[in-house]
Design a protein around this motif. Structure first.
Motif, PDB file in Angstrom:
ATOM      1  N   ASN A 233       0.755  -1.064   0.002  1.00 27.08           N
ATOM      2  CA  ASN A 233       0.001  -0.124  -0.022  1.00 27.08           C
ATOM      3  C   ASN A 233       0.877   1.382  -0.117  1.00 27.08           C
ATOM      4  OD1 ASN A 233      -2.529   1.180  -0.112  1.00 27.08           O
ATOM      5  ND2 ASN A 233      -2.928   1.021   2.064  1.00 27.08           N
ATOM      6  N   PRO A 234       0.816   2.145  -0.852  1.00 27.75           N
ATOM      7  CA  PRO A 234      -0.040   1.893  -2.248  1.00 27.75           C
ATOM      8  C   PRO A 234       0.713   1.012  -3.279  1.00 27.75           C
ATOM      9  CG  PRO A 234       1.232   4.094  -2.513  1.00 27.75           C
ATOM     10  CD  PRO A 234       1.794   3.443  -1.195  1.00 27.75           C
ATOM     11  N   LEU A 235      -0.165   0.348  -4.018  1.00 27.32           N
ATOM     12  CA  LEU A 235       0.355  -0.224  -5.277  1.00 27.32           C
ATOM     13  C   LEU A 235       0.371   0.670  -6.545  1.00 27.32           C
ATOM     14  CD1 LEU A 235       1.355  -2.763  -6.513  1.00 27.32           C
ATOM     15  CD2 LEU A 235      -1.088  -3.284  -6.982  1.00 27.32           C
ATOM     16  N   PHE A 236       1.782   0.873  -7.012  1.00 32.34           N
ATOM     17  CA  PHE A 236       1.779   1.914  -8.043  1.00 32.34           C
ATOM     18  C   PHE A 236       2.121   0.960  -9.440  1.00 32.34           C
ATOM     19  CE2 PHE A 236       3.778   5.204 -10.712  1.00 32.34           C
ATOM     20  CZ  PHE A 236       3.174   6.325 -10.540  1.00 32.34           C
ATOM     21  N   ILE A 237       1.357   0.963 -10.296  1.00 31.67           N
ATOM     22  CA  ILE A 237       1.579   0.293 -11.634  1.00 31.67           C
ATOM     23  C   ILE A 237       2.180   1.413 -12.716  1.00 31.67           C
ATOM     24  CG2 ILE A 237       0.879  -1.443 -13.187  1.00 31.67           C
ATOM     25  CD1 ILE A 237      -1.482  -1.789 -10.993  1.00 31.67           C
ATOM     26  N   TYR A 238       3.068   0.988 -13.452  1.00 24.45           N
ATOM     27  CA  TYR A 238       3.389   1.936 -14.588  1.00 24.45           C
ATOM     28  C   TYR A 238       3.994   1.279 -15.740  1.00 24.45           C
ATOM     29  CZ  TYR A 238       8.434   1.855 -13.847  1.00 24.45           C
ATOM     30  OH  TYR A 238       9.743   1.528 -13.672  1.00 24.45           O
ATOM     31  N   SER A 239       3.615   1.699 -16.798  1.00 19.49           N
ATOM     32  CA  SER A 239       4.032   1.144 -18.261  1.00 19.49           C
ATOM     33  C   SER A 239       3.426   2.131 -19.388  1.00 19.49           C
ATOM     34  CB  SER A 239       3.170  -0.079 -18.387  1.00 19.49           C
ATOM     35  OG  SER A 239       1.790   0.210 -18.839  1.00 19.49           O
ATOM     36  N   GLY A 240       3.940   1.710 -20.555  1.00 14.96           N
ATOM     37  CA  GLY A 240       3.694   2.529 -21.828  1.00 14.96           C
ATOM     38  C   GLY A 240       2.188   2.274 -21.974  1.00 14.96           C
TER      39      GLY A 240
ATOM     40  N   GLY B 252       4.530   1.863  -0.747  1.00 14.55           N
ATOM     41  CA  GLY B 252       4.145   0.560  -0.938  1.00 14.55           C
ATOM     42  C   GLY B 252       5.291  -0.280  -2.024  1.00 14.55           C
ATOM     43  N   LEU B 253       4.535  -0.555  -3.094  1.00 21.50           N
ATOM     44  CA  LEU B 253       5.399  -1.465  -4.107  1.00 21.50           C
ATOM     45  C   LEU B 253       4.942  -0.801  -5.505  1.00 21.50           C
ATOM     46  CD1 LEU B 253       6.741  -4.287  -4.607  1.00 21.50           C
ATOM     47  CD2 LEU B 253       4.497  -4.981  -5.282  1.00 21.50           C
ATOM     48  N   THR B 254       5.883  -0.579  -6.165  1.00 24.06           N
ATOM     49  CA  THR B 254       5.978  -0.210  -7.589  1.00 24.06           C
ATOM     50  C   THR B 254       6.397  -1.325  -8.564  1.00 24.06           C
ATOM     51  OG1 THR B 254       6.494   2.050  -6.505  1.00 24.06           O
ATOM     52  CG2 THR B 254       6.726   1.557  -9.076  1.00 24.06           C
ATOM     53  N   VAL B 255       5.334  -1.399  -9.338  1.00 24.09           N
ATOM     54  CA  VAL B 255       5.847  -2.457 -10.328  1.00 24.09           C
ATOM     55  C   VAL B 255       5.588  -1.827 -11.770  1.00 24.09           C
ATOM     56  CG1 VAL B 255       5.246  -4.617  -9.186  1.00 24.09           C
ATOM     57  CG2 VAL B 255       3.471  -3.062 -10.258  1.00 24.09           C
ATOM     58  N   ASP B 256       6.154  -2.449 -13.040  1.00 26.98           N
ATOM     59  CA  ASP B 256       6.098  -1.863 -13.917  1.00 26.98           C
ATOM     60  C   ASP B 256       5.529  -3.026 -15.081  1.00 26.98           C
ATOM     61  OD1 ASP B 256       8.441  -3.194 -14.311  1.00 26.98           O
ATOM     62  OD2 ASP B 256       9.512  -1.901 -15.810  1.00 26.98           O
ATOM     63  N   ILE B 257       4.990  -2.619 -16.083  1.00 25.77           N
ATOM     64  CA  ILE B 257       4.744  -3.742 -17.134  1.00 25.77           C
ATOM     65  C   ILE B 257       5.555  -3.386 -18.414  1.00 25.77           C
ATOM     66  CG2 ILE B 257       2.790  -4.746 -18.453  1.00 25.77           C
ATOM     67  CD1 ILE B 257       0.620  -3.527 -16.477  1.00 25.77           C
TER      68      ILE B 257
END
Ligand code: ADP
Ligand code: MG
Length: 455
Positions: free
Chosen positions: A149-156, A275-280
């Protein structure tokens, strides 16, 4: 309303006088008040043996004391702890002066599921490029508010962020019909905040705050849109803190990492990384084909391997765009009443969209596109700089020029700051090898090629 705990405390006080100290400590002290059922007070003990002793030796005394303290209480029941749930289901409210009333179950607010049914975890194809993000989303959907928390998702663009948010929403909704899961795009949030501010009304402001503070899960899609919007950032800062402190799940998506959001207040960008940052990443060929097959199956269209590969190869990494090509194939198939199942037929069907317009492209188009793609200046591209972030784009530009244009190698060498033609050959061969081995390079080159051909 009479408070059960308090009432039982009063009973115990009396009982400690009427029952021998040692027996009181062993049998009475540890009884736990559970609830009232009709006109009876229910008490729980840990074991069946204890219940037996209490029933036979002390129950009458307990009953007497309870009724003496409040005549509306006509009975006392001792149960073992494992029966608690059963009694709680039938519990009664004790209203002072009026005795017992049957308590009505709280009205349950059933919400309508606002999430798109087609975007679920089941319809999301897992690949190397998105496995980590997918796992994080599944965890958050299972246990919102506890892990990341928070979950942060980023990508094109077009790589599945919105799909994943809907999948989380659908999953939570399936498990809990009363959960308040709020999805907004950052654009909508900005508009909403401006409206509240313009209205100047306290009531509007309170309504706004209540809406966001009362949610169990807050999803904000494309959060990069609050870049440079100070009023929104302030308002969101407060919402964030409230939700975070009450362990409500926050999920954000963006087209870039928190650290790359330039016009974002530091206090927010720090919080986004708590929290956690993840990318795609862009999907590899295998995943693209799997996604296409899955989409085709959803539309009950028999997609051949050949055509799936053809579409995957001729699209940019944006999956939405790839779906667009598939939809055209499906459309033409039904229109012409023929099965489009070979590369050639697919090529014909999509000719207008992927037709190689080599003759209309020149070297400066390629150079401009490559520079824009890598956010480089042309000066850097032509320079002698040997850092990877310049060398790789330079070699890719050379490769594209040799592939798409029929220019003499010497001329290309001159274009690139007087480089020798062997350097040009080396760059060309290196990238054409990389395309075979390195999926990242392959995707970049496909993207650039399509950007050039589809202008
Ligand atoms: P973003 O929000 O990142 O721009 P979207 O979530 O809107 O991307 O995805 C664009 C399209 O691609 C949607 O139709 C989505 O269903 C599809 N898509 C993206 N990734 C996947 C995947 N891994 N499996 C299946 N479909 C996907
Ligand atoms: Mg999106």
């Amino acid at each position: 309303m009479i408070n059960l705990e308090e009432f039982w405390e009063n009973c115990k006080e009396e009982l400690s006088i009427s029952i021998q100290a040692i027996s009181y400590e062993v049998w009475i002290e540890k009884l736990e008040p559970v609830c009232f059922v009709d006109s009876a007070m229910v008490l729980a003990t840990i074991s069946a043996t204890a219940k037996k002793t209490i029933d036979s030796k002390y129950l009458d005394t307990i009953r007497e004391v309870a009724s003496a303290l409040n005549p509306a209480i006509k009975d006392v029941v001792v149960i073992t702890a494992d029966k608690k749930e059963e009694y709680l289901k039938n519990q009664t409210d004790f209203i002072e002066n009026e005795g017992f009333v049957v308590s009505k179950p709280e009205p349950v607010v059933k919400r309508k599921n606002p999430f798109l049914q087609k975007y679920t975890f089941d319809t999301f194809i897992e690949g190397k490029s998105n496995a980590y993000a997918l796992a994080a989303c599944k965890t958050v959907a299972e246990e919102p508010g506890t892990k990341f928390n928070p979950l942060f998702i980023y990508s094109g663009v077009g790589l599945g962020k919105t799909h994943l948010l809907h999948a989380i929403g659908n999953h939570i909704f399936k498990n809990n019909k009363t959960a308040n899961v709020l999805y907004v795009t950052a654009d909508d949030l900005v508009t909403e905040i401006i409206q509240v501010i313009r209205s100047g009304s306290n009531e509007e402001n309170n309504k706004f705050r209540e809406k966001y503070r009362s949610c169990d899960v807050l999803m904000i899609d494309d959060i990069q849109a609050i870049n440079g919007k100070d009023a929104t950032q302030n308002a969101f800062f407060n919402i964030f803190n409230d939700l975070y402190q009450s362990q409500k799940q926050i999920i954000l998506t963006s087209d870039r990492a928190p650290k790359d959001m330039e016009k974002l207040a530091d206090r927010l960008s720090t919080r986004f990384s708590w929290g956690l940052t993840v990318d795609i990443q862009p999907p590899d060929m295998e995943t693209r084909v799997a996604i296409l097959k899955n989409k085709a199956a959803q539309s009950k269209f028999a997609l051949s391997d050949e055509v799936a590969e053809f579409i995957a190869e001729n699209s940019t990494s944006n999956i939405r765009e790839m779906e667009g090509l598939l939809n055209k194939i499906i459309f033409f198939s039904s229109l012409s009443n023929t099965e489009i199942n070979t590369r050639e037929l697919a090529h014909d069907a999509l000719a207008d969209f992927i037709e190689e317009k080599k003759e209309t492209i020149d070297a400066s188009d390629i150079i401009d596109t490559v520079c824009k793609y890598f956010k480089l200046s042309t000066t850097d591209l032509f320079s002698k700089k040997k850092t990877k972030n310049v060398v790789e784009p330079r070699m890719i530009a050379i490769y594209l020029i040799t592939e798409l244009l029929s220019l003499p190698l010497v001329q290309i060498g001159e274009m690139f700051g007087g480089r020798d033609h062997t350097t040009i050959i080396h760059a060309r061969d290196k990238i054409s090898e990389d395309i075979k081995r390195n999926p990242r390079i392959k995707i970049i080159v496909y993207d650039l090629r399509n950007m050039l051909l589809k202008r």
